[in-house]
Design a protein around this motif. Structure first.
Motif, PDB file in Angstrom:
ATOM      1  N   VAL A  52       0.855  -1.189   0.000  1.00 60.14           N
ATOM      2  CA  VAL A  52       0.000   0.000   0.000  1.00 60.14           C
ATOM      3  C   VAL A  52       0.889   1.237   0.000  1.00 60.14           C
ATOM      4  CG1 VAL A  52      -1.929  -1.114   1.208  1.00 60.14           C
ATOM      5  CG2 VAL A  52      -0.168   0.067   2.525  1.00 60.14           C
ATOM      6  N   ALA A  53       0.379   2.332  -0.521  1.00 61.73           N
ATOM      7  CA  ALA A  53       1.126   3.591  -0.521  1.00 61.73           C
ATOM      8  C   ALA A  53       0.980   4.307   0.822  1.00 61.73           C
ATOM      9  CB  ALA A  53       0.646   4.491  -1.655  1.00 61.73           C
ATOM     10  N   ASP A  54      -0.191   4.186   1.438  1.00 60.11           N
ATOM     11  CA  ASP A  54      -0.478   4.866   2.698  1.00 60.11           C
ATOM     12  C   ASP A  54      -0.747   3.822   3.786  1.00 60.11           C
ATOM     13  OD1 ASP A  54      -1.312   6.489   4.764  1.00 60.11           O
ATOM     14  OD2 ASP A  54      -3.086   7.247   3.729  1.00 60.11           O
ATOM     15  N   PRO A  55       0.101   3.736   4.809  1.00 57.00           N
ATOM     16  CA  PRO A  55      -0.059   2.695   5.832  1.00 57.00           C
ATOM     17  C   PRO A  55      -1.174   2.964   6.839  1.00 57.00           C
ATOM     18  CG  PRO A  55       1.809   4.076   6.367  1.00 57.00           C
ATOM     19  CD  PRO A  55       1.309   4.525   5.015  1.00 57.00           C
ATOM     20  N   TYR A  56      -1.627   4.200   6.968  1.00 57.69           N
ATOM     21  CA  TYR A  56      -2.548   4.562   8.047  1.00 57.69           C
ATOM     22  C   TYR A  56      -3.938   3.934   7.960  1.00 57.69           C
ATOM     23  CZ  TYR A  56       1.273   7.518   9.341  1.00 57.69           C
ATOM     24  OH  TYR A  56       2.522   7.951   9.697  1.00 57.69           O
ATOM     25  N   PRO A  57      -4.530   3.767   6.780  1.00 54.54           N
ATOM     26  CA  PRO A  57      -5.869   3.165   6.747  1.00 54.54           C
ATOM     27  C   PRO A  57      -5.887   1.641   6.971  1.00 54.54           C
ATOM     28  CG  PRO A  57      -5.449   4.433   4.736  1.00 54.54           C
ATOM     29  CD  PRO A  57      -4.180   4.378   5.503  1.00 54.54           C
ATOM     30  N   VAL A  58      -4.737   0.992   6.988  1.00 57.11           N
ATOM     31  CA  VAL A  58      -4.703  -0.466   7.160  1.00 57.11           C
ATOM     32  C   VAL A  58      -5.253  -0.811   8.549  1.00 57.11           C
ATOM     33  CG1 VAL A  58      -3.254  -2.525   7.261  1.00 57.11           C
ATOM     34  CG2 VAL A  58      -2.759  -0.719   5.589  1.00 57.11           C
ATOM     35  N   ALA A  59      -6.236  -1.688   8.577  1.00 57.91           N
ATOM     36  CA  ALA A  59      -6.891  -2.058   9.830  1.00 57.91           C
ATOM     37  C   ALA A  59      -6.160  -3.201  10.532  1.00 57.91           C
ATOM     38  CB  ALA A  59      -8.330  -2.477   9.555  1.00 57.91           C
ATOM     39  N   SER A  60      -6.259  -3.212  11.847  1.00 60.49           N
ATOM     40  CA  SER A  60      -5.728  -4.336  12.613  1.00 60.49           C
ATOM     41  C   SER A  60      -6.777  -5.447  12.639  1.00 60.49           C
ATOM     42  CB  SER A  60      -5.359  -3.896  14.035  1.00 60.49           C
ATOM     43  OG  SER A  60      -6.495  -3.422  14.709  1.00 60.49           O
ATOM     44  N   GLY A  77       3.667  -1.681  -6.583  1.00 62.05           N
ATOM     45  CA  GLY A  77       3.988  -2.726  -7.547  1.00 62.05           C
ATOM     46  C   GLY A  77       4.793  -3.835  -6.886  1.00 62.05           C
ATOM     47  N   ALA A  78       5.906  -4.212  -7.518  1.00 61.02           N
ATOM     48  CA  ALA A  78       6.767  -5.261  -6.973  1.00 61.02           C
ATOM     49  C   ALA A  78       7.787  -4.715  -5.985  1.00 61.02           C
ATOM     50  CB  ALA A  78       7.482  -5.981  -8.112  1.00 61.02           C
ATOM     51  N   GLN A  79       7.825  -3.405  -5.807  1.00 59.30           N
ATOM     52  CA  GLN A  79       8.789  -2.759  -4.909  1.00 59.30           C
ATOM     53  C   GLN A  79       8.195  -2.631  -3.498  1.00 59.30           C
ATOM     54  OE1 GLN A  79      11.972  -1.700  -5.429  1.00 59.30           O
ATOM     55  NE2 GLN A  79      12.071  -1.118  -3.275  1.00 59.30           N
ATOM     56  N   VAL A  80       8.898  -3.163  -2.497  1.00 63.86           N
ATOM     57  CA  VAL A  80       8.481  -3.023  -1.099  1.00 63.86           C
ATOM     58  C   VAL A  80       9.508  -2.141  -0.399  1.00 63.86           C
ATOM     59  CG1 VAL A  80       8.018  -4.213   1.069  1.00 63.86           C
ATOM     60  CG2 VAL A  80       7.369  -5.282  -1.095  1.00 63.86           C
ATOM     61  N   ASP A  81       9.038  -1.023   0.171  1.00 63.74           N
ATOM     62  CA  ASP A  81       9.928  -0.095   0.857  1.00 63.74           C
ATOM     63  C   ASP A  81      10.215  -0.542   2.283  1.00 63.74           C
ATOM     64  OD1 ASP A  81       9.941   1.513  -1.431  1.00 63.74           O
ATOM     65  OD2 ASP A  81       8.173   2.603  -0.754  1.00 63.74           O
ATOM     66  N   TYR A  82       9.167  -1.004   2.985  1.00 67.80           N
ATOM     67  CA  TYR A  82       9.345  -1.531   4.333  1.00 67.80           C
ATOM     68  C   TYR A  82       8.099  -2.280   4.761  1.00 67.80           C
ATOM     69  CZ  TYR A  82       6.627   2.523   5.991  1.00 67.80           C
ATOM     70  OH  TYR A  82       5.648   3.460   6.188  1.00 67.80           O
ATOM     71  N   ILE A  83       8.253  -3.088   5.810  1.00 72.72           N
ATOM     72  CA  ILE A  83       7.154  -3.835   6.414  1.00 72.72           C
ATOM     73  C   ILE A  83       7.149  -3.504   7.899  1.00 72.72           C
ATOM     74  CG2 ILE A  83       6.318  -6.140   7.037  1.00 72.72           C
ATOM     75  CD1 ILE A  83       7.695  -7.113   4.419  1.00 72.72           C
ATOM     76  N   LYS A  84       5.962  -3.245   8.438  1.00 73.03           N
ATOM     77  CA  LYS A  84       5.824  -3.035   9.878  1.00 73.03           C
ATOM     78  C   LYS A  84       4.743  -3.970  10.399  1.00 73.03           C
ATOM     79  CE  LYS A  84       7.684   1.542  10.419  1.00 73.03           C
ATOM     80  NZ  LYS A  84       7.735   2.680  11.286  1.00 73.03           N
ATOM     81  N   LEU A  85       5.048  -4.593  11.527  1.00 71.46           N
ATOM     82  CA  LEU A  85       4.117  -5.489  12.199  1.00 71.46           C
ATOM     83  C   LEU A  85       3.835  -4.933  13.585  1.00 71.46           C
ATOM     84  CD1 LEU A  85       5.843  -8.851  11.234  1.00 71.46           C
ATOM     85  CD2 LEU A  85       3.933  -7.733  10.071  1.00 71.46           C
ATOM     86  N   TYR A  86       2.554  -4.860  13.933  1.00 72.39           N
ATOM     87  CA  TYR A  86       2.140  -4.305  15.215  1.00 72.39           C
ATOM     88  C   TYR A  86       1.325  -5.347  15.976  1.00 72.39           C
ATOM     89  CZ  TYR A  86       2.961   0.099  12.694  1.00 72.39           C
ATOM     90  OH  TYR A  86       3.504   1.120  11.959  1.00 72.39           O
ATOM     91  N   THR A  87       1.601  -5.490  17.264  1.00 71.88           N
ATOM     92  CA  THR A  87       0.812  -6.347  18.136  1.00 71.88           C
ATOM     93  C   THR A  87       0.262  -5.483  19.264  1.00 71.88           C
ATOM     94  OG1 THR A  87       2.289  -8.201  17.667  1.00 71.88           O
ATOM     95  CG2 THR A  87       0.791  -8.441  19.527  1.00 71.88           C
ATOM     96  N   TYR A  88      -1.051  -5.566  19.464  1.00 72.03           N
ATOM     97  CA  TYR A  88      -1.732  -4.791  20.501  1.00 72.03           C
ATOM     98  C   TYR A  88      -2.385  -5.749  21.491  1.00 72.03           C
ATOM     99  CZ  TYR A  88      -1.623  -1.099  16.934  1.00 72.03           C
ATOM    100  OH  TYR A  88      -1.237  -0.187  15.983  1.00 72.03           O
ATOM    101  N   LEU A  89      -2.426  -5.359  22.752  1.00 69.94           N
ATOM    102  CA  LEU A  89      -3.188  -6.071  23.772  1.00 69.94           C
ATOM    103  C   LEU A  89      -4.519  -5.347  23.917  1.00 69.94           C
ATOM    104  CD1 LEU A  89      -3.270  -8.207  26.069  1.00 69.94           C
ATOM    105  CD2 LEU A  89      -2.439  -6.391  27.579  1.00 69.94           C
ATOM    106  N   GLU A  90      -5.622  -6.093  23.852  1.00 71.63           N
ATOM    107  CA  GLU A  90      -6.935  -5.493  24.062  1.00 71.63           C
ATOM    108  C   GLU A  90      -7.106  -5.203  25.547  1.00 71.63           C
ATOM    109  OE1 GLU A  90      -9.191  -4.306  22.216  1.00 71.63           O
ATOM    110  OE2 GLU A  90      -9.155  -5.305  20.295  1.00 71.63           O
ATOM    111  N   THR A  91      -7.501  -3.995  25.880  1.00 76.08           N
ATOM    112  CA  THR A  91      -7.808  -3.624  27.266  1.00 76.08           C
ATOM    113  C   THR A  91      -9.214  -3.046  27.302  1.00 76.08           C
ATOM    114  OG1 THR A  91      -6.971  -1.355  27.127  1.00 76.08           O
ATOM    115  CG2 THR A  91      -5.356  -3.071  27.668  1.00 76.08           C
TER     116      THR A  91
END
Length: 142
Positions: A52-60, A77-91
């Motif tokens: 995706v071009a914009d990471p903010y709308p991606v839902a958890s 396209g086939a170019q990946v700039d970076y990958i981020k993985l997030y883990t959240y604890l539900e409270t």
């Protein structure tokens, strides 16, 4: 005189295979796909992400009401700039970020299920609940 002829008697699989070879010879690659197996309490969820071009709308993704997991692959396209993985604890108030991991190129592309991240174990909450995940990147141009 050159003629072009299509043989409709060939099986479809042969034509699809030929198209794949043509795409590969032209340098055309499938879009990258990030696949994460996320396990909590013996239940595994498949979380997939495309570039995706914009990471903010991606839902958890809700994981059994205890955790949330978000996989973001930024690129085009086939170019990946970076990958981020997030883990959240539900409270009771809101999800709380307990782990964030960033992966930058060059990426490891293998056939093993945890080729990008290895097996990750994340613990959270007063009962130290355990979330396990492993991610693999497919179809990326090295």
């Amino acid at each position: 005189m050159n003629t072009f002829q299509i043989n409709f008697g060939k099986p479809l699989a042969t034509m699809v295979l030929a198209a794949g070879f043509c795409m590969a010879s032209l340098g055309i690659h499938a879009a990258p796909l990030l696949r994460c197996d996320v396990t909590y309490a013996g239940s595994t969820h498949l979380v997939e992400a495309r570039a995706v071009a914009d990471p903010y709308p991606v839902a958890s993704v809700d994981i059994a009401g205890r955790f949330r997991f978000k996989a973001v692959m930024v690129g085009q396209g086939a170019q990946v700039d970076y990958i981020k993985l997030y883990t959240y604890l539900e409270t009771a108030r809101q999800p709380v970020l307990i782990q964030q991991a960033t992966y930058r190129p060059p990426f490891m592309v293998t056939s093993v299920p945890d080729g990008l991240t290895g097996e990750q174990r994340v613990y959270g909450g007063p009962k130290e609940r355990e979330l396990i995940y492993r991610c693999k990147l497919q179809e990326v141009t090295p």
